[in-house]
Design an enzyme around this catalytic site. Structure first.
Site, PDB file in Angstrom:
ATOM      1  N   SER A 201       4.668   5.999  -0.471  1.00  0.00           N
ATOM      2  CA  SER A 201       3.693   6.115   0.367  1.00  0.00           C
ATOM      3  C   SER A 201       4.661   6.441   1.670  1.00  0.00           C
ATOM      4  CB  SER A 201       3.342   4.456   1.031  1.00  0.00           C
ATOM      5  OG  SER A 201       2.416   4.197   1.341  1.00  0.00           O
TER       6      SER A 201
ATOM      7  N   GLU B   9      -5.827   5.164  -5.914  1.00  0.00           N
ATOM      8  CA  GLU B   9      -4.864   5.124  -4.930  1.00  0.00           C
ATOM      9  C   GLU B   9      -5.690   4.382  -4.020  1.00  0.00           C
ATOM     10  OE1 GLU B   9      -1.446   5.456  -3.705  1.00  0.00           O
ATOM     11  OE2 GLU B   9      -1.283   6.537  -5.508  1.00  0.00           O
TER      12      GLU B   9
ATOM     13  N   HIS C  94      -2.205   2.091  -5.244  1.00  0.00           N
ATOM     14  CA  HIS C  94      -1.653   2.085  -4.644  1.00  0.00           C
ATOM     15  C   HIS C  94      -0.542   1.133  -4.849  1.00  0.00           C
ATOM     16  CE1 HIS C  94       0.634   4.796  -1.180  1.00  0.00           C
ATOM     17  NE2 HIS C  94       0.644   3.653  -0.345  1.00  0.00           N
TER      18      HIS C  94
END
Length: 547
Positions: free
Chosen positions: A206, A335, A450
Site C-alpha cells: 500500500s 483491492e 487489500h
C-alpha cells in the site's frame, strides 16, 4: 518483564553491533534453531525541537548495552476504529524513528558474505501504523528460517512526515528521508547482524509499496538496495504523490482549519503555526478530521510531493534513470473491497457517482473533468439496473480498486518492463472465508482484498487476528518461498526452479502469475483488462503529466 518471555522466547546475550551493543529476544524454532530479534533500535536522533520538520539526523553510536526487546513507539497518529484493537505500542514523537532486525543465528555456506536482507516498509496511507503492526516472532518463523535477515522500520507519518510549505522553508517528504536514512543504517550496520549489505531487497504494501517505488526513483536512495517488491501500491498510483503546489495548498488549508489567519505567502508563519500546535491537533488518521475539507483529489491527506529535492527531476525522467533492478509486484483480486468497507463508501449508483465527482476534479482534469466522470461511470454501470444491488456493489468494488491500486500497478509493471528491468507480476486471489474477524461484517462480500496477502508473507493479520488453518499454512509456505527466493536470487521460482513464474513481457501487458490455493500459473487478462479504460482516462489527467 519476565512475563514477556516464554519457552519460545528468551533474552539474548549482549550483541556487539557496530551501531552499539544491544540485547534482544531469541525466538526458538521448532527444529531447535534460534532467530534473534532486536526491536526498537534507534537509527535517527529524535525528530523534535530544531529537528522537527527537518531531514533526519543519524543516531550516535552508544557504548552501554541497549535493551532492544520492545518495539519502538509509533509516530503520533489518530487511531481509527479498527486500529484501536491492533496497535500494541504507544505513540511518541521522541522515539518513533527506530527499526527492528530479525536475524538467523546460524551460518550458511551458500551465503559467505552474510544472508540476503529484506527491508519492510509498512503501509497505512502515510498516516497510521508502525512496524509493530506487522509481526516479530512470525517474521522470524516464516521468513528468517529461509535464510534471510529481515529489517522493519518506522518513519514519520501524516503532518510530521509529509507537511510542506511548498518552498525551502519546508520541502516536506520527511518520511521518505527517514526511510532513506534507515536504508543507510542497513548499509552501515547490517553486516554486524549477519546480513549482506550488497544483497538488499526492499518491500512494502500500500503506502509502503508506494514508498518502495519512490525510493527506487530518488537518486538519494536508489543505490541503497538491489531489488524491490512494491505490493498494492507504487508511484504510478494516484494516491502516492502530489505536485508540490497541490500538497502545499492542502497544508495551508489544514492550517486555516486549525485557526491560522496568516497570508498564504507567509510560509515561515505557516510552519511556525503548525509547529506550535499541540500534537493531538495535528495527528492524522486515514479518515478526515471532522469538518476538515480540502480541494485536492483523493482520500488521503499528507502524502509525498514532487519537491525538487528528494525528487530533483520529474518522476517520469527519474524512472528512466533507475539502475536496472529486479522487481516483483502485484495486487489482490478485489483491492476495492477493503476501501468500500473501511471508507463507508456509498453502495448505490447515485452515491458512487458523487464519489466519482470528487475523484475526477478540475485540479487534475481541468475542463475535461466532467468528460472523465461520464466516461468512467458509463464504463462501470452502463446496463446495470440501479436496483440490482449485487451487480452494483461488484462494479463499485472494481471501480474503487482500479482507481486506487490496479491501474497504477498495471502501468508500473509495463513501464518498468519497457525500461529493461526484470519484472515479476502477480495477482493474489486466495482468501480464507473465516479469516476476516469483525471486519467481515463491513465487507459487502468476501474475497482477497487489500492487506489480505500480508498475512501470508509476514504471518500476522493486519486487519484481524490470524489463526491459520491447514490451507492458510500451505499458502504461507508458498508466499514466503516466493518472496525469499526473490530476495535471494532475483527470481520467485528460485535459483534452480522450474520457472513456472515467467518474467513480464510488455508485448503481453495483461499476462501475470495467478496465486491461489491450488492454481498457481501464468494467466491472461489482469483485472479483466479494465486498464484499457484507464489508459484513456490518464490521457486527460493534467497532474500526472506534470509528474
Amino acid at each position: 518483564m519476565g512475563a514477556f518471555y516464554s519457552k519460545h522466547h528468551h533474552l539474548t546475550p549482549v550483541h556487539e553491533a557496530t551501531c552499539g551493543p544491544v540485547l534482544g529476544v531469541g525466538y526458538n524454532q521448532e527444529d531447535g534453531s534460534i532467530v534473534e530479534g532486536y526491536l526498537g533500535i534507534p537509527y535517527a536522533e529524535p525528530p523534535v525541537g530544531p529537528l522537527r520538520f527537518k531531514k533526519p539526523v543519524e543516531h550516535e553510536k552508544w557504548d552501554d548495552p541497549l535493551e532492544c526487546t520492545r518495539f519502538g513507539a509509533r509516530c503520533p497518529q489518530n487511531d481509527e476504529l479498527l486500529g484501536q484493537f491492533v496497535n500494541t505500542v504507544g505513540k511518541s514523537e521522541d522515539e518513533c524513528l527506530s527499526l527492528n532486525v530479525f536475524t538467523p543465528t546460524w551460518t550458511s555456506d551458500e551465503w559467505p558474505s552474510g544472508f540476503p536482507v529484506m527491508v519492510f516498509i509498512h503501509g497505512g496511507g502515510f498516516a497510521v501504523h508502525s512496524s509493530s503492526n506487522y509481526g516479530c516472532a512470525t517474521i522470524a518463523r516464516n521468513l528468517c528460517t529461509k535464510n534471510v535477515v529481515v529489517v522493519t522500520i518506522n518513519y514519520r507519518l501524516g503532518v510530521l512526515g509529509f507537511f510542506t510549505t511548498g518552498d525551502d522553508v519546508c520541502r516536506g517528504n520527511m518520511g521518505l528521508w527517514d526511510q532513506t536514512l534507515a536504508l543507510q543504517w542497513v548499509q552501515k550496520h547490517i553486516a554486524s547482524f549477519r546480513g549482506d549489505p550488497n544483497n538488499v531487497t526492499i518491500f512494502g504494501q500500500s503506502a509502503g509499496g508506494a514508498s518502495v517505488d519512490l525510493l527506487c526513483l530518488s537518486p538519494h536512495s536508489r543505490h541503497l538496495f538491489q531489488r524491490a517488491i512494491p505490493m498494492a501500491g507504487n508511484g504510478e498510483c494516484d494516491f502516492a504523490v502530489r505536485t508540490n503546489e497541490q500538497q502545499a495548498k492542502l497544508s495551508k488549508e489544514f492550517a486555516h482549519y486549525l485557526g491560522w489567519q496568516g497570508e498564504d505567502t507567509d510560509t515561515e508563519g505557516l510552519l511556525d503555526f503548525i509547529d506550535s500546535q499541540p500534537i493531538y491537533k495535528i495527528e492524522m488518521g486515514i479518515n478526515p478530521k471532522r469538518g476538515f475539507q480540502h480541494s485536492q483529489a483523493g482520500n488521503l491527506y499528507f502524502v509525498p510531493n514532487f519537491d525538487g529535492d528528494f525528487f530533483p527531476k520529474p518522476l517520469s525522467e527519474l524512472r528512466k534513470e533507475v539502475p536496472r533492478k529486479q522487481l516483483m509486484t502485484g495486487t489482490t483480486k478485489f483491492e476495492g473491497l477493503f476501501f468500500v468497507a473501511l471508507g463507508a463508501l456509498s453502495r448505490n449508483q447515485e452515491g458512487i457517482k458523487k464519489f466519482m465527482s470528487r475523484v475526477f476534479k478540475e485540479c487534475d482534469y481541468g475542463n475535461r473533468a466532467e468528460e472523465a466522470l461520464d466516461m468512467a461511470y458509463d464504463f462501470y454501470f452502463k446496463g446495470v439496473h440501479p436496483k440490482d444491488s449485487e451487480k452494483t456493489i461488484q462494479q463499485i468494488v472494481k471501480f474503487v480498486g482500479d482507481y486506487s491500486i490496479n491501474f497504477g500497478t498495471y502501468k508500473y509493471v509495463n513501464e518498468m518492463t519497457k525500461l529493461k528491468h526484470d519484472v515479476y507480476f502477480y495477482s493474489f486471489e486466495y482468501h480464507n472465508p473465516s479469516g476476516f474477524g469483525i471486519f467481515k461484517w463491513l465487507l459487502p462480500f468476501l474475497g482477497s482484498t487489500h492487506c489480505t496477502e500480508m498475512r501470508y508473507v509476514l504471518g500476522k493479520g493486519i486487519i484481524s487476528k490470524f489463526r491459520p488453518n491447514e490451507h492458510d499454512k500451505k499458502m504461507i509456505e508458498a508466499m514466503t518461498t516466493y518472496f525469499t527466493n526473490f530476495a535471494k536470487y532475483g527470481n520467485p521460482s528460485g535459483q534452480n526452479g522450474d520457472q513456472e513464474w515467467e518474467k513480464h513481457d510488455s508485448n503481453h501487458p495483461f499476462r501475470h502469475f495467478k496465486i491461489d490455493l491450488e492454481e498457481r500459473e501464468m494467466t491472461e487478462d489482469y483485472q479483466e483488462r479494465r486498464a484499457e479504460l484507464w489508459e484513456k482516462m490518464r490521457a486527460l489527467n493534467l497532474t500526472r503529466k506534470k509528474l
